[in-house]
Scaffold this motif. Structure first.
Motif, PDB file in Angstrom:
ATOM      1  N   LYS A  35       0.610  -1.182  -0.105  1.00 19.08           N
ATOM      2  CA  LYS A  35       0.141  -0.258   0.019  1.00 19.08           C
ATOM      3  C   LYS A  35       0.759   1.445  -0.208  1.00 19.08           C
ATOM      4  O   LYS A  35       0.529   2.145  -0.849  1.00 19.08           O
ATOM      5  CB  LYS A  35      -0.944  -0.061   1.229  1.00 19.08           C
ATOM      6  N   ALA A  36       1.837   1.357   0.824  1.00 14.34           N
ATOM      7  CA  ALA A  36       2.661   2.196   0.965  1.00 14.34           C
ATOM      8  C   ALA A  36       3.583   2.665  -0.516  1.00 14.34           C
ATOM      9  O   ALA A  36       4.031   3.779  -0.730  1.00 14.34           O
ATOM     10  CB  ALA A  36       3.942   2.403   2.048  1.00 14.34           C
ATOM     11  N   ASN A  37       3.638   1.697  -1.223  1.00 11.37           N
ATOM     12  CA  ASN A  37       4.375   1.748  -2.487  1.00 11.37           C
ATOM     13  C   ASN A  37       3.137   1.884  -3.707  1.00 11.37           C
ATOM     14  O   ASN A  37       3.571   1.752  -4.697  1.00 11.37           O
ATOM     15  CB  ASN A  37       5.145   0.726  -2.750  1.00 11.37           C
ATOM     16  N   ASP A  38       2.089   1.950  -3.327  1.00 10.47           N
ATOM     17  CA  ASP A  38       0.901   2.360  -4.283  1.00 10.47           C
ATOM     18  C   ASP A  38       0.789   1.344  -5.179  1.00 10.47           C
ATOM     19  O   ASP A  38       0.316   1.609  -6.503  1.00 10.47           O
ATOM     20  CB  ASP A  38       1.143   3.708  -5.018  1.00 10.47           C
ATOM     21  N   LEU A  39       0.902   0.166  -4.867  1.00  5.79           N
ATOM     22  CA  LEU A  39       0.609  -1.266  -5.605  1.00  5.79           C
ATOM     23  C   LEU A  39      -0.951  -1.579  -5.343  1.00  5.79           C
ATOM     24  O   LEU A  39      -1.670  -1.209  -4.311  1.00  5.79           O
ATOM     25  CB  LEU A  39       1.304  -2.261  -5.153  1.00  5.79           C
ATOM     26  N   ASN A  40      -1.526  -2.271  -6.485  1.00 10.82           N
ATOM     27  CA  ASN A  40      -2.727  -2.975  -6.339  1.00 10.82           C
ATOM     28  C   ASN A  40      -2.310  -4.129  -5.263  1.00 10.82           C
ATOM     29  O   ASN A  40      -1.959  -5.168  -5.722  1.00 10.82           O
ATOM     30  CB  ASN A  40      -3.248  -3.419  -7.676  1.00 10.82           C
ATOM     31  N   VAL A  41      -2.960  -4.096  -4.125  1.00  6.19           N
ATOM     32  CA  VAL A  41      -2.518  -5.110  -3.235  1.00  6.19           C
ATOM     33  C   VAL A  41      -2.848  -6.512  -3.543  1.00  6.19           C
ATOM     34  O   VAL A  41      -1.995  -7.463  -3.458  1.00  6.19           O
ATOM     35  CB  VAL A  41      -3.173  -4.767  -1.644  1.00  6.19           C
ATOM     36  N   PHE A  42      -4.237  -6.723  -4.028  1.00  2.00           N
ATOM     37  CA  PHE A  42      -4.833  -7.925  -4.417  1.00  2.00           C
ATOM     38  C   PHE A  42      -3.975  -8.632  -5.549  1.00  2.00           C
ATOM     39  O   PHE A  42      -3.425  -9.741  -5.374  1.00  2.00           O
ATOM     40  CB  PHE A  42      -6.194  -7.870  -5.004  1.00  2.00           C
ATOM     41  N   GLU A  43      -3.741  -7.838  -6.650  1.00  2.00           N
ATOM     42  CA  GLU A  43      -2.562  -8.497  -7.646  1.00  2.00           C
ATOM     43  C   GLU A  43      -1.344  -8.804  -7.163  1.00  2.00           C
ATOM     44  O   GLU A  43      -0.610  -9.713  -7.573  1.00  2.00           O
ATOM     45  CB  GLU A  43      -2.872  -7.439  -8.726  1.00  2.00           C
ATOM     46  N   TYR A  44      -0.983  -7.771  -6.158  1.00  2.27           N
ATOM     47  CA  TYR A  44       0.681  -8.130  -5.812  1.00  2.27           C
ATOM     48  C   TYR A  44       0.739  -9.280  -4.965  1.00  2.27           C
ATOM     49  O   TYR A  44       1.521 -10.168  -5.131  1.00  2.27           O
ATOM     50  CB  TYR A  44       1.058  -6.795  -5.057  1.00  2.27           C
ATOM     51  N   VAL A  45      -0.288  -9.699  -4.009  1.00  3.33           N
ATOM     52  CA  VAL A  45      -0.155 -10.772  -3.202  1.00  3.33           C
ATOM     53  C   VAL A  45      -0.309 -12.056  -4.139  1.00  3.33           C
ATOM     54  O   VAL A  45       0.055 -13.093  -3.782  1.00  3.33           O
ATOM     55  CB  VAL A  45      -1.372 -10.812  -2.050  1.00  3.33           C
ATOM     56  N   MET A  46      -1.437 -11.975  -5.051  1.00 10.65           N
ATOM     57  CA  MET A  46      -1.498 -13.114  -5.722  1.00 10.65           C
ATOM     58  C   MET A  46      -0.314 -13.416  -6.725  1.00 10.65           C
ATOM     59  O   MET A  46       0.123 -14.524  -6.825  1.00 10.65           O
ATOM     60  CB  MET A  46      -2.691 -12.806  -6.922  1.00 10.65           C
TER      61      MET A  46
END
Length: 376
Positions: free
Chosen positions: A341-352
């Motif tokens: 989140k702090a790096n402005d990523l789409n969290v769902f896609e990043y975790v996946m």
């Protein structure tokens, strides 16, 4: 389109060559290989796991609520199964967590805070979740001209002893932005105080004064506000400009405030709210004025307090962790999600994506660091 749940069925027929068998050739039976799974023989896909993890740790949705949501889709998925998955799959993220840990120890400034956590199977009434953060709340907030990665790491312990911070920091000797907790004195870092905490003490004194008047508290609050007004002006300036301006303007204001505190300490009863606020500032003074030593430093520890807030909000929903293993899994997953989140990523896609790639052999962990992932 509402969220959809799909069952992906892999059909793997077996084929054999009878002619080959007659000729005495071995290994005539052929079958397609088993499709890649995050964990061997596990049937949860990366997208399903990412949905469960982000629902709980990003949006504070307890597993029993997720269980009822899956039932609406006609899927029997118990909270125990999901809890087991979370603990098991958190282990996949441990190498990435350890890499982030190594990176945060290289940063010039780390903001630290801690909050309570109830662990049912712990012998102690309260355990603690410690937070360590570098950078700013978002990439845009980084000080111009300075490359400081945004990292947010949680660390679970069943204690609030200063040794917990000592063990995590591993001899770190940079700046540590903290509140007034004495446990941080055990570290080798240079401690930087928090003016938000000092200001809060005077706010409490002002409220406690009521109709009696709060002239002294108002004076202190106005003076502290002058320091914050300068910081607002310096928000997007370079490290050098921040340092020079603080030396020219903030240091004289701090000197005036210190003289007022010394004088007021002799005039105000120490047991009153105002007396406690004055004494807090005097006790913490060296730490409180140190933010002027370097343009990288902040006037307060709000970076850490904002970083730990998502955990506090989540705790209000799921209330406790059953075991220390579950608490450690939560620490790892909160770290991955909050850093994303702090790096402005789409969290769902990043975790996946992380779940898929971390389960592969010879994965490049560096490429999964959020600030590197954003460049892909």
């Amino acid at each position: 389109i509402p969220a959809q749940v799909k069952v992906i069925e892999h059909v793997r027929p077996k084929y054999a060559c009878r002619t080959c068998e007659k000729d005495g050739i071995s290994n005539t039976v052929k079958q397609a290989p088993v499709p890649h799974s995050v964990i061997p023989k596990g049937y949860a896909t990366p997208s399903l796991l990412s949905q469960i993890i982000t629902s709980k740790y990003q949006y504070g949705l307890p597993l029993y609520r997720q269980e009822s949501m899956f039932k609406q889709h006609g899927i029997e998925l118990s909270r125990k199964t999901m809890a087991d998955w979370i603990i098991r799959y958190a282990e996949l993220f441990k190498p990435l967590y350890d890499q982030l840990h190594q990176h945060i120890l290289k940063q010039p400034v780390i903001a630290v805070d801690e909050t309570t956590l109830k662990v049912v199977e712990s012998e102690k009434v309260n355990s603690y979740m410690w937070l360590y953060a570098s950078g700013a709340d978002s990439p845009i907030g980084n000080i111009s001209g300075t490359e400081i990665p945004n990292i947010v790491l949680y660390d679970y312990h069943n204690s609030r002893a200063g040794q917990c911070a000592v063990n995590f920091l591993k001899g770190y000797s940079g700046y540590l932005q903290v509140d007034g907790y004495q446990g941080y004195e055990q570290t080798q870092a240079t401690l930087i105080g928090c003016w938000a905490h000092a200001r809060r003490k005077f706010m409490e004194a002002k409220k406690g004064a009521g109709k009696k008047g709060s002239g002294k508290a108002d004076w202190a609050l106005n003076h502290i506000q002058k320091l914050y007004r300068l910081e607002t002006q310096l928000k997007d300036k370079t490290v050098e400009v921040r340092y020079i301006t603080r030396q020219e303007k903030s240091v004289p204001l701090l000197s005036q405030l210190h003289m007022w505190l010394m004088k007021s300490a002799q005039q105000v009863l120490p047991k009153t709210k105002l007396g406690e606020a004055i004494q807090y500032c005097l006790n913490q003074w060296k730490k409180l004025e140190r933010y002027t030593l370097d343009g990288l430093l902040s006037i307060d520890n709000n970076r850490a307090e904002r970083g730990i807030k998502p955990f506090v909000i989540g705790r209000k929903n799921w209330l406790f962790s059953q075991t220390a293993t579950g608490a450690n899994a939560s620490a790892v997953l909160y770290s991955i999600i909050e850093t994303a989140k702090a790096n402005d990523l789409n969290v769902f896609e990043y975790v996946m994506t992380c779940l898929d790639e971390l389960s592969q052999p010879d994965v490049d962990i560096e490429q999964l660091l959020p600030w590197q992932f954003a460049k892909r």
